[in-house]
Design a protein around this motif. Structure first.
Motif, short mmCIF file in Angstrom:
data_model
loop_
_atom_site.label_atom_id
_atom_site.label_comp_id
_atom_site.label_asym_id
_atom_site.label_seq_id
_atom_site.Cartn_x
_atom_site.Cartn_y
_atom_site.Cartn_z
N GLN A 281 -8.62 31.08 -19.65
CA GLN A 281 -8.55 32.21 -20.57
C GLN A 281 -9.93 32.79 -20.85
N ARG A 282 -10.95 31.93 -20.90
CA ARG A 282 -12.31 32.45 -21.10
C ARG A 282 -12.77 33.30 -19.93
N LEU A 283 -12.22 33.01 -18.75
CA LEU A 283 -12.55 33.80 -17.56
C LEU A 283 -11.65 35.02 -17.41
N GLY A 284 -10.74 35.24 -18.36
CA GLY A 284 -9.83 36.37 -18.29
C GLY A 284 -8.69 36.15 -17.32
N ARG A 285 -8.41 34.89 -17.01
CA ARG A 285 -7.36 34.56 -16.05
C ARG A 285 -6.17 33.95 -16.76
N ASP A 286 -5.14 33.70 -15.98
CA ASP A 286 -3.97 32.98 -16.48
C ASP A 286 -4.38 31.52 -16.68
N GLY A 287 -4.53 31.11 -17.92
CA GLY A 287 -5.02 29.77 -18.18
C GLY A 287 -4.13 28.67 -17.69
N GLU A 288 -2.81 28.89 -17.79
CA GLU A 288 -1.88 27.83 -17.43
C GLU A 288 -1.96 27.47 -15.94
N SER A 289 -2.21 28.44 -15.08
CA SER A 289 -2.26 28.16 -13.64
C SER A 289 -3.69 27.95 -13.14
N HIS A 290 -4.65 28.05 -14.04
CA HIS A 290 -6.05 27.86 -13.67
C HIS A 290 -6.27 26.44 -13.13
N GLU A 291 -7.17 26.30 -12.20
CA GLU A 291 -7.52 24.97 -11.67
C GLU A 291 -8.99 24.69 -11.93
N THR A 292 -9.25 23.56 -12.52
CA THR A 292 -10.62 23.13 -12.74
C THR A 292 -11.14 22.39 -11.50
N THR A 293 -12.42 22.14 -11.49
CA THR A 293 -12.99 21.35 -10.40
C THR A 293 -12.40 19.96 -10.38
N MET A 294 -12.23 19.37 -11.55
CA MET A 294 -11.67 18.02 -11.61
C MET A 294 -10.26 17.98 -11.06
N ASP A 295 -9.52 19.08 -11.21
CA ASP A 295 -8.15 19.12 -10.67
C ASP A 295 -8.14 18.98 -9.15
N GLY A 296 -9.23 19.37 -8.49
CA GLY A 296 -9.26 19.38 -7.04
C GLY A 296 -9.66 18.07 -6.40
N LEU A 297 -9.99 17.05 -7.19
CA LEU A 297 -10.34 15.76 -6.60
C LEU A 297 -9.10 15.15 -5.94
N ASP A 298 -9.32 14.35 -4.91
CA ASP A 298 -8.26 13.99 -3.97
C ASP A 298 -7.27 12.94 -4.46
N HIS A 299 -7.73 11.98 -5.23
CA HIS A 299 -6.89 10.85 -5.60
C HIS A 299 -6.91 10.67 -7.11
N ALA A 300 -5.83 10.09 -7.64
CA ALA A 300 -5.74 9.93 -9.09
C ALA A 300 -4.93 8.70 -9.44
N ALA A 301 -5.16 8.20 -10.64
CA ALA A 301 -4.37 7.10 -11.19
C ALA A 301 -4.38 7.20 -12.70
N LEU A 302 -3.38 6.62 -13.33
CA LEU A 302 -3.39 6.45 -14.78
C LEU A 302 -4.13 5.16 -15.10
N VAL A 303 -4.80 5.15 -16.25
CA VAL A 303 -5.66 4.02 -16.61
C VAL A 303 -5.30 3.51 -18.00
N LYS A 304 -5.04 2.20 -18.11
CA LYS A 304 -4.78 1.57 -19.40
C LYS A 304 -6.11 1.33 -20.11
N THR A 305 -6.19 1.69 -21.39
CA THR A 305 -7.48 1.70 -22.07
C THR A 305 -7.61 0.72 -23.23
N TYR A 306 -6.65 -0.16 -23.45
CA TYR A 306 -6.76 -1.08 -24.58
C TYR A 306 -7.96 -2.01 -24.38
N SER A 307 -8.49 -2.52 -25.49
CA SER A 307 -9.59 -3.48 -25.40
C SER A 307 -9.04 -4.89 -25.58
N PHE A 308 -9.92 -5.88 -25.53
CA PHE A 308 -9.49 -7.27 -25.67
C PHE A 308 -8.77 -7.51 -26.99
N ASP A 309 -9.22 -6.83 -28.05
CA ASP A 309 -8.67 -7.12 -29.37
C ASP A 309 -8.04 -5.91 -30.05
N ALA A 310 -7.84 -4.80 -29.34
CA ALA A 310 -7.30 -3.61 -29.99
C ALA A 310 -6.38 -2.82 -29.07
#
Length: 499
Positions: free
Chosen positions: A78-107
């Motif tokens: 939207q800041r670039l005057g484009r359709d924000g919903e279909s916009h692609e960031t640089t990070m979107d273009g990286l080849d591989h992805a995974a979900l990551v669990k973020t809990y700590s040892f005690d939390a």
């Protein structure tokens, strides 16, 4: 197995309020290492071609959860005057992805110290602890002795690789400190932050560890904020005469760094930063604020201001690329987290976009045939995005089903697309102010929150890791956060069968 069994019993005793199932739950550093290496071997069993990474660049958006990624993508478009919903960031273009669990040892919901330690050392530890295993107790200096963890940066330095950290926080903050530091309390950034007992027992503050520690003193690039932790009490800050250093030991750690690195280059503003010459200077040390750097929305460019995150990344890569052996670089968009804590979505999204710009800069400068580039978050935040708002509505605006009239909640008032589950934006009492009467796009606007807190909290859902380059294909499925370390270590340091 005896060590693991004893550690499990200790875990059941130490983690208050937790009901642990009858399964092998790592409770010690060796157990975490065993688990991480076993998980790595399962991933490596897949018949995929692999090459060694000469370099690794890890981008950590502090607090950059999935809702932040999505909202920032729309904001950027939207800041670039484009359709924000279909916009692609640089990070979107990286080849591989995974979900990551973020809990700590005690939390269930972790802080950045424990999550950064998981990423940099491959071991889950207690919240508030950096570079030391879960055997240590938060704030107990003596309890950490003997449980210090090696970091990826230390291992890389032993192999002759160059190393660097770039952050928008203080360079002694939790995430960058996990590359070089070992402390039972993340807030011990200078000796002034430490209790007398910890000093008597010989614990060392993070600023000293950066300048004189075995890993810190070998860093080739250090860029961020935090001048006050390196300067003695009474020494005026070069930029703000009304501010001064905070060290009580009287030491000027910047002067000590410069004396130890006569061919190095120190900078505290953009003009001095621009004077760095990788052909002439062996190291680069930049501290651009007494504390954290400015939010991207507030940053002043030019010679007297601060370099952008992308500019710091470009210079860091130029400096580190001189190494014949390769390099490891951490880049942290640290103030995403701080904006969220303040309930201020606009600054959080803009700092996320700034980190994406830095990723784009890195990808222009490196060869992905020899460089593993990955982006992730240490944890998420409680920001949510909802309300069936019409496509094209400003992401920072109020919900509108038809794109024209604000949709009203049951109290007859509008509500924004972005809302926090808790934080300082909660209404006083039971009377909620109508955001349709406010400029919700304003820089200092705080989105509404459900639970009133002085500062918004982290969130505990999975975050995303995305990667391109050697070893990137190992990021898939849902993984434990420490596995990020083992994938980076393997891509960079592990011997190959033909060697």
């Amino acid at each position: 197995m005896k060590y693991l069994a004893c550690g499990l019993a200790a875990t059941m005793t130490a983690v208050s309020g937790a009901s642990l199932a009858a399964q092998d739950v790592p409770a010690t550093a060796p157990a975490f290492v065993e688990q991480g290496r076993a998980a790595l071997e399962r991933l490596k069993a897949a018949p995929e071609p692999r090459t060694r990474a000469r370099n690794v660049i890890i981008f950590i958006g502090d607090g950059m959860g999935v809702s932040t990624i999505t909202a920032a993508r729309i904001h950027a478009g939207q800041r670039l005057g484009r359709d924000g919903e279909s916009h692609e960031t640089t990070m979107d273009g990286l080849d591989h992805a995974a979900l990551v669990k973020t809990y700590s040892f005690d939390a269930q919901v972790s802080d950045s110290a424990a999550t950064a330690t998981a990423i940099m050392s491959g071991v889950r530890t207690r919240s508030g602890v950096i570079g030391i295993g879960p055997e240590a107790q938060n704030g107990d200096c003596a309890s950490g002795r003997g449980y210090e963890l090696p970091s990826l940066f230390g291992l890389a330095q032993q192999r002759g690789l160059a190393t660097g950290i770039v952050t928008t926080t203080t360079v002694t903050h939790a995430t960058p400190a996990a590359t070089f530091g070992q402390t039972v309390q993340r807030n011990w950034e200078s000796d002034a932050d430490m209790p007398p007992l910890a000093l008597e027992q010989g614990c060392i503050d993070l600023a000293r560890q950066l300048v004189e520690g075995p890993v810190g003193r070998q860093l080739d690039v250090i860029l961020g904020g935090g001048r006050a932790a390196f300067a003695p009490e009474g020494q005026a800050d070069p930029e703000y005469p009304d501010k001064a250093g905070k060290r009580r030991d009287g030491r000027d750690l910047v002067a000590e760094w410069r004396a130890a690195n006569p061919d190095g280059h120190y900078a505290w503003n953009s003009g001095q930063f621009a004077a760095f010459d990788p052909a002439r200077h062996t190291k680069l040390f930049g501290l651009f604020e007494p504390s954290h750097l400015q939010f991207e929305e507030d940053r002043t460019a030019g010679e007297g201001g601060e370099p952008s995150l992308a500019e710091m990344v470009a210079t860091a890569i130029a400096a580190l690329s001189r190494s014949d052996q390769g390099y490891v670089l951490l880049v942290e968009g640290g103030r995403i987290d701080h904006a969220h804590h303040g309930g201020n979505a606009r600054r959080a999204l803009t700092d996320t976009v700034a980190m994406d710009d830095a990723v784009a800069t890195a990808l222009r400068l490196v060869d992905l045939d020899e460089t593993l580039v990955l982006t992730t978050a240490d944890h998420s935040h409680t920001i949510t995005m909802g309300g069936y708002t019409a496509r094209g509505t400003p992401i920072l605006g109020v919900v509108s089903h038809d794109g024209e009239q604000p949709h009203k909640a049951r109290d007859g008032k509008a509500y924004t697309t972005l809302i926090y589950a808790n934080g300082p934006g909660a209404p006083e009492g039971h009377d909620r102010h109508d955001p349709a009467e406010d400029d919700t796009l304003a820089l200092n606007y705080r989105q509404h929150a459900a639970v009133p807190l002085s500062t918004e909290t982290h969130a505990g859902e999975d975050v995303v890791v995305r990667a391109s380059g050697p070893g990137a294909h190992l990021f898939r499925g849902t993984i434990d956060q420490p596995l990020i370390y083992y994938i980076m270590e393997d891509a960079l340091l592990a011997p190959r069968p033909d060697e």
